[in-house]
Design a protein around this motif. Sequence first.
Motif, PDB file in Angstrom:
ATOM      1  N   UNK A  40       0.050  29.185  -5.392  1.00  0.00           N
ATOM      2  CA  UNK A  40      -0.714  29.665  -6.539  1.00  0.00           C
ATOM      3  C   UNK A  40      -2.052  28.937  -6.660  1.00  0.00           C
ATOM      4  N   UNK A  41      -2.044  27.630  -6.393  1.00  0.00           N
ATOM      5  CA  UNK A  41      -3.287  26.852  -6.478  1.00  0.00           C
ATOM      6  C   UNK A  41      -4.341  27.407  -5.518  1.00  0.00           C
ATOM      7  N   UNK A  42      -3.933  27.834  -4.330  1.00  0.00           N
ATOM      8  CA  UNK A  42      -4.861  28.446  -3.364  1.00  0.00           C
ATOM      9  C   UNK A  42      -5.518  29.693  -3.944  1.00  0.00           C
ATOM     10  N   UNK A  43      -4.823  30.334  -4.854  1.00  0.00           N
ATOM     11  CA  UNK A  43      -5.335  31.566  -5.463  1.00  0.00           C
ATOM     12  C   UNK A  43      -6.011  31.299  -6.809  1.00  0.00           C
ATOM     13  N   UNK A  44      -6.070  30.026  -7.215  1.00  0.00           N
ATOM     14  CA  UNK A  44      -6.718  29.671  -8.471  1.00  0.00           C
ATOM     15  C   UNK A  44      -5.880  29.946  -9.704  1.00  0.00           C
ATOM     16  N   UNK A  45      -4.553  29.969  -9.522  1.00  0.00           N
ATOM     17  CA  UNK A  45      -3.643  30.238 -10.633  1.00  0.00           C
ATOM     18  C   UNK A  45      -2.767  29.009 -10.849  1.00  0.00           C
ATOM     19  N   UNK A  46      -2.651  28.586 -12.090  1.00  0.00           N
ATOM     20  CA  UNK A  46      -1.808  27.434 -12.409  1.00  0.00           C
ATOM     21  C   UNK A  46      -0.358  27.891 -12.584  1.00  0.00           C
ATOM     22  N   UNK A  47       0.560  27.110 -12.041  1.00  0.00           N
ATOM     23  CA  UNK A  47       1.982  27.331 -12.291  1.00  0.00           C
ATOM     24  C   UNK A  47       2.291  26.643 -13.615  1.00  0.00           C
ATOM     25  N   UNK A  48       2.598  27.421 -14.630  1.00  0.00           N
ATOM     26  CA  UNK A  48       2.717  26.880 -15.982  1.00  0.00           C
ATOM     27  C   UNK A  48       4.076  26.265 -16.271  1.00  0.00           C
ATOM     28  N   UNK A  49       5.168  26.863 -15.748  1.00  0.00           N
ATOM     29  CA  UNK A  49       6.487  26.373 -16.135  1.00  0.00           C
ATOM     30  C   UNK A  49       7.538  26.651 -15.068  1.00  0.00           C
ATOM     31  N   UNK A  50       8.603  25.876 -15.152  1.00  0.00           N
ATOM     32  CA  UNK A  50       9.824  26.094 -14.383  1.00  0.00           C
ATOM     33  C   UNK A  50      10.951  26.117 -15.413  1.00  0.00           C
ATOM     34  N   UNK A  51      11.611  27.240 -15.527  1.00  0.00           N
ATOM     35  CA  UNK A  51      12.705  27.382 -16.494  1.00  0.00           C
ATOM     36  C   UNK A  51      14.015  27.001 -15.802  1.00  0.00           C
ATOM     37  N   UNK A  52      14.668  25.964 -16.322  1.00  0.00           N
ATOM     38  CA  UNK A  52      15.904  25.477 -15.706  1.00  0.00           C
ATOM     39  C   UNK A  52      16.982  25.325 -16.778  1.00  0.00           C
ATOM     40  N   UNK A  53      18.235  25.326 -16.341  1.00  0.00           N
ATOM     41  CA  UNK A  53      19.303  25.050 -17.293  1.00  0.00           C
ATOM     42  C   UNK A  53      19.228  23.572 -17.643  1.00  0.00           C
ATOM     43  N   UNK A  54      19.073  23.292 -18.925  1.00  0.00           N
ATOM     44  CA  UNK A  54      18.909  21.908 -19.361  1.00  0.00           C
ATOM     45  C   UNK A  54      19.387  21.808 -20.798  1.00  0.00           C
ATOM     46  N   UNK A  55      20.359  20.964 -21.042  1.00  0.00           N
ATOM     47  CA  UNK A  55      20.881  20.765 -22.389  1.00  0.00           C
ATOM     48  C   UNK A  55      21.529  19.387 -22.456  1.00  0.00           C
ATOM     49  N   UNK A  56      22.066  19.043 -23.601  1.00  0.00           N
ATOM     50  CA  UNK A  56      22.794  17.782 -23.720  1.00  0.00           C
ATOM     51  C   UNK A  56      24.026  17.777 -22.817  1.00  0.00           C
ATOM     52  N   UNK A  57      24.536  18.955 -22.505  1.00  0.00           N
ATOM     53  CA  UNK A  57      25.704  19.039 -21.635  1.00  0.00           C
ATOM     54  C   UNK A  57      25.325  19.107 -20.161  1.00  0.00           C
TER      55      UNK A  57
END
Length: 121
Positions: A40-57
């Motif tokens: 994406x950086x080569x194309x001038x686009x920022x990778x904004x987020x990575x959605x992952x399973x994440x909780x207290x458990x």
Amino acid sequence: RGDIDALAEGLDLAHHNGIATHVGCSNFGILELRRLHAALAKRGVALAFNEIEFSLLRSAPAETDGLLDVCRELDVKVLSWAPLGSGRLAGRHADDVADPATRRLIGALDRVGIDRRRGGA
């Protein structure tokens, strides 16, 4: 996962055509994340987020395999899916609530919530 360059090209098109203001990915590990970020950086686009399973458990493996560190390094925000453990922390899964450790955790979180609503810490 398929072709990272093809994915980056599609995300680039969506971004540059105004379909998406921000682009991200879901459940990418370190290698995939680095590859998509670079493509994406080569194309001038920022990778904004990575959605992952994440909780207290479920915070591992993200905390233990270095994924959170890589997200920080690349300035990729972490979005949590299932932050309440797919309902387990909200007492929505009867099977899970039968587990003594989960019941203790739910009880502790409930007490914290009650204290905060009453103006406590």
